[in-house]
Structure formats: structure tokens, C-alpha cells
Write a protein that holds these residues in place. Sequence first.
Motif, PDB file in Angstrom:
ATOM      1  N   ARG A  31       0.647  -1.216  -0.049  1.00 39.59           N
ATOM      2  CA  ARG A  31      -0.114   0.049  -0.019  1.00 39.59           C
ATOM      3  C   ARG A  31       0.913   1.307   0.023  1.00 39.59           C
ATOM      4  N   TRP A  32       1.928   1.246   0.628  1.00 34.92           N
ATOM      5  CA  TRP A  32       2.671   2.392   0.877  1.00 34.92           C
ATOM      6  C   TRP A  32       4.131   2.240   0.156  1.00 34.92           C
ATOM      7  N   GLY A  33       4.160   1.527  -0.678  1.00 35.24           N
ATOM      8  CA  GLY A  33       5.332   1.439  -1.561  1.00 35.24           C
ATOM      9  C   GLY A  33       6.706   1.081  -0.940  1.00 35.24           C
ATOM     10  N   ALA A  34       6.555   0.277  -0.028  1.00 30.94           N
ATOM     11  CA  ALA A  34       7.670  -0.200   0.519  1.00 30.94           C
ATOM     12  C   ALA A  34       8.513  -1.189  -0.021  1.00 30.94           C
ATOM     13  N   PHE A  35       8.090  -1.797  -1.077  1.00 27.74           N
ATOM     14  CA  PHE A  35       8.920  -2.910  -1.881  1.00 27.74           C
ATOM     15  C   PHE A  35      10.092  -1.965  -2.748  1.00 27.74           C
ATOM     16  N   VAL A  36      11.115  -2.988  -3.125  1.00 28.12           N
ATOM     17  CA  VAL A  36      11.982  -2.454  -3.658  1.00 28.12           C
ATOM     18  C   VAL A  36      11.907  -2.390  -5.494  1.00 28.12           C
ATOM     19  N   ASN A  37      12.268  -1.075  -5.986  1.00 33.60           N
ATOM     20  CA  ASN A  37      12.413  -0.840  -7.192  1.00 33.60           C
ATOM     21  C   ASN A  37      13.871  -0.856  -7.621  1.00 33.60           C
ATOM     22  N   VAL A  38      14.065  -1.000  -9.053  1.00 34.39           N
ATOM     23  CA  VAL A  38      15.564  -0.492  -9.240  1.00 34.39           C
ATOM     24  C   VAL A  38      15.774   1.070  -9.568  1.00 34.39           C
ATOM     25  N   GLU A  39      15.634   1.409  -8.323  1.00 44.69           N
ATOM     26  CA  GLU A  39      15.549   2.999  -8.252  1.00 44.69           C
ATOM     27  C   GLU A  39      16.459   3.814  -9.263  1.00 44.69           C
ATOM     28  N   VAL A  40      17.772   3.180  -9.529  1.00 46.09           N
ATOM     29  CA  VAL A  40      18.581   4.188 -10.456  1.00 46.09           C
ATOM     30  C   VAL A  40      17.771   4.318 -11.542  1.00 46.09           C
ATOM     31  N   PHE A  41      17.290   3.399 -12.208  1.00 46.69           N
ATOM     32  CA  PHE A  41      16.279   3.897 -13.542  1.00 46.69           C
ATOM     33  C   PHE A  41      14.910   4.479 -13.241  1.00 46.69           C
ATOM     34  N   TYR A  42      14.319   3.340 -12.146  1.00 47.38           N
ATOM     35  CA  TYR A  42      12.686   3.902 -12.147  1.00 47.38           C
ATOM     36  C   TYR A  42      12.571   5.432 -11.651  1.00 47.38           C
ATOM     37  N   GLN A  43      13.422   6.045 -10.871  1.00 46.79           N
ATOM     38  CA  GLN A  43      13.096   7.430 -10.216  1.00 46.79           C
ATOM     39  C   GLN A  43      13.381   8.288 -11.523  1.00 46.79           C
ATOM     40  N   ARG A  44      13.925   8.044 -12.520  1.00 50.28           N
ATOM     41  CA  ARG A  44      14.080   8.863 -13.645  1.00 50.28           C
ATOM     42  C   ARG A  44      13.045   8.897 -14.634  1.00 50.28           C
ATOM     43  N   PHE A  45      12.119   7.918 -14.523  1.00 47.42           N
ATOM     44  CA  PHE A  45      10.946   7.851 -15.427  1.00 47.42           C
ATOM     45  C   PHE A  45       9.948   8.988 -15.028  1.00 47.42           C
ATOM     46  N   SER A  46       9.059   9.170 -16.180  1.00 44.63           N
ATOM     47  CA  SER A  46       7.874  10.131 -15.940  1.00 44.63           C
ATOM     48  C   SER A  46       6.807   9.222 -15.366  1.00 44.63           C
ATOM     49  N   LEU A  47       5.888   9.911 -14.682  1.00 39.89           N
ATOM     50  CA  LEU A  47       4.699   9.144 -13.976  1.00 39.89           C
ATOM     51  C   LEU A  47       4.203   8.251 -14.684  1.00 39.89           C
ATOM     52  N   ARG A  48       3.689   8.572 -16.107  1.00 38.00           N
ATOM     53  CA  ARG A  48       3.206   7.779 -16.995  1.00 38.00           C
ATOM     54  C   ARG A  48       4.112   6.632 -17.297  1.00 38.00           C
ATOM     55  N   THR A  49       5.403   6.699 -17.563  1.00 42.33           N
ATOM     56  CA  THR A  49       6.297   5.661 -17.874  1.00 42.33           C
ATOM     57  C   THR A  49       6.413   4.608 -16.657  1.00 42.33           C
TER      58      THR A  49
ATOM     59  N   THR B  92      -2.864  -1.809  -9.507  1.00 40.74           N
ATOM     60  CA  THR B  92      -3.096  -2.072 -11.147  1.00 40.74           C
ATOM     61  C   THR B  92      -4.180  -0.911 -11.672  1.00 40.74           C
ATOM     62  N   ILE B  93      -5.159  -0.956 -10.884  1.00 40.44           N
ATOM     63  CA  ILE B  93      -6.269   0.136 -11.346  1.00 40.44           C
ATOM     64  C   ILE B  93      -5.503   1.452 -11.283  1.00 40.44           C
ATOM     65  N   LYS B  94      -4.904   1.782 -10.445  1.00 38.65           N
ATOM     66  CA  LYS B  94      -4.114   3.166 -10.300  1.00 38.65           C
ATOM     67  C   LYS B  94      -3.021   3.394 -11.421  1.00 38.65           C
ATOM     68  N   ASP B  95      -2.314   2.337 -11.827  1.00 37.93           N
ATOM     69  CA  ASP B  95      -1.388   2.415 -12.799  1.00 37.93           C
ATOM     70  C   ASP B  95      -2.127   2.615 -13.972  1.00 37.93           C
ATOM     71  N   PHE B  96      -3.045   1.719 -14.465  1.00 38.45           N
ATOM     72  CA  PHE B  96      -3.886   1.860 -15.659  1.00 38.45           C
ATOM     73  C   PHE B  96      -4.526   3.286 -15.776  1.00 38.45           C
ATOM     74  N   TYR B  97      -5.080   3.890 -14.762  1.00 37.09           N
ATOM     75  CA  TYR B  97      -5.694   4.944 -14.953  1.00 37.09           C
ATOM     76  C   TYR B  97      -4.493   6.108 -15.141  1.00 37.09           C
ATOM     77  N   ILE B  98      -3.367   5.928 -14.684  1.00 40.46           N
ATOM     78  CA  ILE B  98      -2.039   6.858 -14.863  1.00 40.46           C
ATOM     79  C   ILE B  98      -1.561   6.744 -16.399  1.00 40.46           C
ATOM     80  N   ALA B  99      -1.860   5.477 -16.767  1.00 40.34           N
ATOM     81  CA  ALA B  99      -0.966   5.185 -18.272  1.00 40.34           C
ATOM     82  C   ALA B  99      -2.112   5.664 -19.160  1.00 40.34           C
ATOM     83  N   VAL B 100      -3.260   5.577 -19.038  1.00 44.56           N
ATOM     84  CA  VAL B 100      -4.182   5.996 -19.952  1.00 44.56           C
ATOM     85  C   VAL B 100      -4.464   7.638 -19.870  1.00 44.56           C
ATOM     86  N   THR B 101      -4.685   8.274 -18.682  1.00 44.25           N
ATOM     87  CA  THR B 101      -4.909   9.770 -18.757  1.00 44.25           C
ATOM     88  C   THR B 101      -3.727  10.512 -18.355  1.00 44.25           C
ATOM     89  N   GLY B 102      -2.732   9.904 -17.900  1.00 45.05           N
ATOM     90  CA  GLY B 102      -1.348  10.904 -17.457  1.00 45.05           C
ATOM     91  C   GLY B 102      -1.720  11.548 -16.121  1.00 45.05           C
TER      92      GLY B 102
END
Length: 181
Positions: free
Chosen positions: A71-89, A156-166
Motif C-alpha cells: 500500500r505504501w510502496g515499501a517494496f524495492v524497485n530498481v531505483e537508479v532507473f525507475y526514479q528517472r521515469f515520468s509518472l506515465r512511464t 493496477t487500477i491506479k497504474d492503468f488510470y495513470i497510463a491512460v490519462t496521465g
Amino acid sequence: MSFLKTFIIFVDNLNDWMGKILGFLIYPTMFILVYEVIMRYAFNKPTIWAHDTSCMLYGAHFILGGAYALRWGAFVNVEVFYQRFSLRTKAVVDLVTWMLFYAFVGILLWKSVPWAWASVMVQEYSNSPWGPPVWPIKLTIPVAATLVLLQGLTKTIKDFYIAVTGRELFAGVATEVTEDN
């Protein structure tokens, strides 16, 4: 869209509530471990129940807390790349990688439900000298997998909404987000 917002708010609130309640399981776990250390080393009278109890409490704390962590995003991403992406990406990348998440949670549910149910039906106990019941801790696995699955669906619903609408859908309210966030 109203149903989806209601679903997201419900699941987010459920996992917030569970996370806050489960956070308190750390206190009896710590108390039991400190008690065991004092009994073992100060009085040379170790207990037969402290290890099993602390393992079960911490296991429940750990596994049931997974949905709260998600819920709070406490899992690991490959931040060195991920943090540079736009919200939609980020949302598109998350949607692709969520296939692995659903495979993992699906297998966890598929395997844990009959395993936990069999334990509940026979009222399974540990074969340790103390012999506590283990069916409650086994039952936490499919419960936790269900909570994580629900939280994953909201993500997934939140990400889909962002991917479609920005735009970001947060706490049931759509808000405009700039592309560089």
C-alpha cells in the motif's frame, strides 16, 4: 468509475487498518524474547514456549504486513532507473511487471488455501515439546495473500488510470500531475 474509487478506498483503508493493528504484534514478540533471554541467562531456566510463540507472532506480523507495505510502496524497485521515469512511464513499467506479481500471488493462494484448510480441519499442533496450535499461523498465509492481491488490484487500477490519462488517481480523487513528477 465510482465503483473503482470505492473499491480502492475500501482496500486502502482495510490494509491501513490491518497494518496499524499488526504493528503492535512486535511488542509481545519483543517482550517474549527479552523474557526468554533473562530466564535463560540470568536464572538458567529457559522456557519451552518462547521460541515457538515469538516465531508465530513475528510470522503473522511479517506476512500479514505485506499488504500494508505494498500500500505504501515499501517494496524495492530498481531505483537508479525507475526514479528517472515520468509518472506515465512508471505506470506502464509497473503494469508490465505486475504480471509476475499476479503469478506469484496466484500460486501462493492456489497452494496455501488447501494447505491451511487441511491444518484447520485437523486442528494441527506443533510437534515441539510445548505443542502449540499451528493452524492459526498457517491460516494467515492465504489471508495475507488475499489482502496483497486486493492491494495489488488497487495498484493496477491506479497504474492503468495513470497510463491512460496521465493523471494520478489518489484516495478516490483524480488530480492532474505534471509529466516530470
